[in-house]
Design a protein around this motif. Sequence first.
Motif, PDB file in Angstrom:
ATOM      1  N   VAL A 140      14.419   0.439   5.756  1.00 11.69           N
ATOM      2  CA  VAL A 140      13.211   1.256   5.682  1.00 11.69           C
ATOM      3  C   VAL A 140      13.229   2.010   4.361  1.00 11.69           C
ATOM      4  CG1 VAL A 140      11.953   3.246   6.607  1.00 11.69           C
ATOM      5  CG2 VAL A 140      12.857   1.504   8.156  1.00 11.69           C
ATOM      6  N   THR A 168       9.201  -3.434  -1.152  1.00 13.13           N
ATOM      7  CA  THR A 168       9.354  -3.583   0.298  1.00 13.13           C
ATOM      8  C   THR A 168       8.759  -4.897   0.780  1.00 13.13           C
ATOM      9  OG1 THR A 168       9.304  -1.188   0.647  1.00 13.13           O
ATOM     10  CG2 THR A 168       8.770  -2.590   2.538  1.00 13.13           C
ATOM     11  N   LYS A 169       7.526  -5.153   0.423  1.00 11.57           N
ATOM     12  CA  LYS A 169       6.859  -6.364   0.886  1.00 11.57           C
ATOM     13  C   LYS A 169       7.494  -7.621   0.306  1.00 11.57           C
ATOM     14  CE  LYS A 169       2.419  -4.296   2.061  1.00 11.57           C
ATOM     15  NZ  LYS A 169       2.432  -4.690   3.488  1.00 11.57           N
ATOM     16  N   ALA A 172      10.811  -8.186   2.144  1.00  5.81           N
ATOM     17  CA  ALA A 172      10.489  -8.634   3.507  1.00  5.81           C
ATOM     18  C   ALA A 172      10.119 -10.109   3.524  1.00  5.81           C
ATOM     19  CB  ALA A 172       9.346  -7.792   4.082  1.00  5.81           C
ATOM     20  N   ARG A 181      14.562  -7.227   8.390  1.00  5.07           N
ATOM     21  CA  ARG A 181      13.229  -6.632   8.412  1.00  5.07           C
ATOM     22  C   ARG A 181      13.164  -5.490   7.391  1.00  5.07           C
ATOM     23  NH1 ARG A 181      11.985  -3.812  12.271  1.00  5.07           N
ATOM     24  NH2 ARG A 181      14.039  -3.417  13.181  1.00  5.07           N
ATOM     25  N   ASN A 183      10.540  -2.454   5.950  1.00  6.40           N
ATOM     26  CA  ASN A 183       9.292  -1.729   6.165  1.00  6.40           C
ATOM     27  C   ASN A 183       9.258  -0.443   5.344  1.00  6.40           C
ATOM     28  OD1 ASN A 183       7.915  -3.279   8.467  1.00  6.40           O
ATOM     29  ND2 ASN A 183       9.983  -2.960   9.287  1.00  6.40           N
ATOM     30  N   LEU A 245      11.427   2.118  13.697  1.00  5.23           N
ATOM     31  CA  LEU A 245      11.348   0.938  12.839  1.00  5.23           C
ATOM     32  C   LEU A 245      12.699   0.270  12.642  1.00  5.23           C
ATOM     33  CD1 LEU A 245       8.804   1.972  10.060  1.00  5.23           C
ATOM     34  CD2 LEU A 245       8.525   0.185  11.781  1.00  5.23           C
ATOM     35  N   THR A 253       8.273  -6.355  13.534  1.00  2.65           N
ATOM     36  CA  THR A 253       7.602  -5.527  12.528  1.00  2.65           C
ATOM     37  C   THR A 253       8.350  -5.622  11.217  1.00  2.65           C
ATOM     38  OG1 THR A 253       6.897  -3.975  14.243  1.00  2.65           O
ATOM     39  CG2 THR A 253       6.778  -3.215  11.967  1.00  2.65           C
ATOM     40  N   THR A 254       7.728  -6.249  10.230  1.00  2.00           N
ATOM     41  CA  THR A 254       8.338  -6.329   8.903  1.00  2.00           C
ATOM     42  C   THR A 254       7.247  -6.476   7.857  1.00  2.00           C
ATOM     43  OG1 THR A 254      10.114  -7.349   7.605  1.00  2.00           O
ATOM     44  CG2 THR A 254       8.675  -8.850   8.856  1.00  2.00           C
ATOM     45  N   ALA A 256       5.589  -4.049   6.755  1.00  3.70           N
ATOM     46  CA  ALA A 256       4.521  -3.135   7.167  1.00  3.70           C
ATOM     47  C   ALA A 256       4.721  -1.759   6.546  1.00  3.70           C
ATOM     48  CB  ALA A 256       4.482  -3.010   8.685  1.00  3.70           C
ATOM     49  N   GLU A 257       3.633  -1.003   6.519  1.00  3.07           N
ATOM     50  CA  GLU A 257       3.676   0.383   6.046  1.00  3.07           C
ATOM     51  C   GLU A 257       3.150   1.300   7.138  1.00  3.07           C
ATOM     52  OE1 GLU A 257       2.487   2.700   2.033  1.00  3.07           O
ATOM     53  OE2 GLU A 257       0.783   1.812   3.094  1.00  3.07           O
ATOM     54  N   TYR A 258       3.948   2.303   7.482  1.00  3.75           N
ATOM     55  CA  TYR A 258       3.552   3.291   8.475  1.00  3.75           C
ATOM     56  C   TYR A 258       3.338   4.633   7.777  1.00  3.75           C
ATOM     57  CZ  TYR A 258       4.331   0.222  12.411  1.00  3.75           C
ATOM     58  OH  TYR A 258       4.221  -0.800  13.317  1.00  3.75           O
TER      59      TYR A 258
END
Length: 268
Positions: A140, A168-169, A172, A181, A183, A245, A253-254, A256-258
Amino acid sequence: MDLRLSSQVAVVTGASKGIGLAITRTLLEEGAQVAAVSRKVSPELAALDGPSLLHVAVDLTDPLAPAAAVARAVEAFGGLDILVNNAGGPPPGVSLPRFSFLSPSDDDWRSMFEFNLFSAVRAIRAAVPHLLARGGGSIVNVTSTMGRQPAAVNVDYGAAKAGLAHVTKSVAAEYGAQGIRVNTVAPGATLTPWWTDEGGAADIFASASGSTRAEVLASGAASSMGLLTGRLVSPQEVADVVALLVSPRSGSTTGAEYVVDGGQLKEL
């Protein structure tokens, strides 16, 4: 809810205060073993001392430090399952916000990227082989709403965080099939020492707006940034999202942005 983190090994950077301290505490409460990375041990981090906590004292702006921190965690706990790249914000000795694109020099830009982007890149590079050796794991990266919403303030910081979101992306996409994963959690303005320290953001905002630090912290900052909750984010609120996460319960979940920002970002 059992997050199934018992005996998982985590590295958390920027762990001595603020969001990093809250993440460290939460993972320990969930049964993880945590290598808490920071330059110094704060009293709050020292209060968490126990067999599941290892403090790794490094300066993450040193190019060799992220790999050294990961290696120390693996040596102490026998492997690695989780990496949380939380360290960020003003580099050591720097006060933010800066209110103009012309304010930071080339050296300011370099130190901002060293701390907020390159240290995370180096930690990921060091962690990936160990995560693969365990059959996968979770990373993360803690970014910022400033990486999503450009503004005429802290331009160098926002650019570094936008770069981390891109990394990050990309990571991933490369390692998802191998069980890693990756995120992003993007906090909005959060009630951390960045804001509350003497000479910190609350004092700078108060001086610029003609108010007081108490007014800024109570509601002024939240109002000026459009936080719908009317208050700054709590570090624990960010930590709870990070903990979910990194948990196996977020197994699909990978990439992704929260966002945890009190409703600051409003675009679709």
